[in-house]
Motif scaffolding. Sequence first.
Motif, mmCIF file in Angstrom:
data_model
loop_
_atom_site.group_PDB
_atom_site.id
_atom_site.type_symbol
_atom_site.label_atom_id
_atom_site.label_comp_id
_atom_site.label_asym_id
_atom_site.label_seq_id
_atom_site.Cartn_x
_atom_site.Cartn_y
_atom_site.Cartn_z
ATOM 1 N N GLY A 23 0.822 -1.214 0.000
ATOM 2 C CA GLY A 23 0.000 0.000 0.000
ATOM 3 C C GLY A 23 0.851 1.258 0.000
ATOM 4 O O GLY A 23 0.532 2.232 -0.679
ATOM 5 N N VAL A 24 1.945 1.238 0.744
ATOM 6 C CA VAL A 24 2.875 2.366 0.744
ATOM 7 C C VAL A 24 3.456 2.534 -0.662
ATOM 8 O O VAL A 24 3.568 3.660 -1.171
ATOM 9 N N ALA A 25 3.797 1.443 -1.313
ATOM 10 C CA ALA A 25 4.347 1.510 -2.672
ATOM 11 C C ALA A 25 3.331 2.109 -3.636
ATOM 12 O O ALA A 25 3.682 2.916 -4.497
ATOM 13 N N ARG A 26 2.072 1.732 -3.490
ATOM 14 C CA ARG A 26 1.029 2.272 -4.380
ATOM 15 C C ARG A 26 0.821 3.760 -4.138
ATOM 16 O O ARG A 26 0.361 4.470 -5.030
ATOM 17 N N GLY A 27 1.163 4.224 -2.947
ATOM 18 C CA GLY A 27 1.024 5.646 -2.642
ATOM 19 C C GLY A 27 2.061 6.499 -3.337
ATOM 20 O O GLY A 27 2.011 7.716 -3.258
ATOM 21 N N GLY A 28 2.996 5.872 -4.025
ATOM 22 C CA GLY A 28 4.045 6.612 -4.718
ATOM 23 C C GLY A 28 5.006 7.250 -3.754
ATOM 24 O O GLY A 28 5.236 6.729 -2.657
ATOM 25 N N GLU A 29 5.552 8.358 -4.147
ATOM 26 C CA GLU A 29 6.556 9.024 -3.318
ATOM 27 C C GLU A 29 5.930 9.671 -2.097
ATOM 28 O O GLU A 29 6.585 9.851 -1.091
#
Length: 126
Positions: A117-123
Amino acid sequence: MSRSDRSPLLLAGLLAAAGVAHFAVPRPFDAIVPRSLPGSPRTWTYASGAAELALAAGLALPRTRRTTALATAAFFAGVFPANVKMAVDWRHRPAPQRAVAFGRLPLQVPLVLWARGVARGGEGRS
């Protein structure tokens, strides 16, 4: 700061605390290193602690957050065999210890999902 902004930092904090624990109190971590891994369990304990610290640093930086979050998800999946070993080794211990050992197994799923989920949030923002 919104919830989505805090999430990567909370995950980074969790990893940093775990990483420090690997160096401060390595013996419990040595005990769950699968025997099939080559070399000394202490080497694996320190290597995984260093990995956790590096992942924590990468998650804390917006520029590296997405890539590091994917690496974190892979890391959480990769340490699952250690949790299985702990559950097997602790199956005859008192109920509270067994509960901890077996409770770690399903905990890996939300950790992997959190990192993804953090990765999907982008930067994100910091």
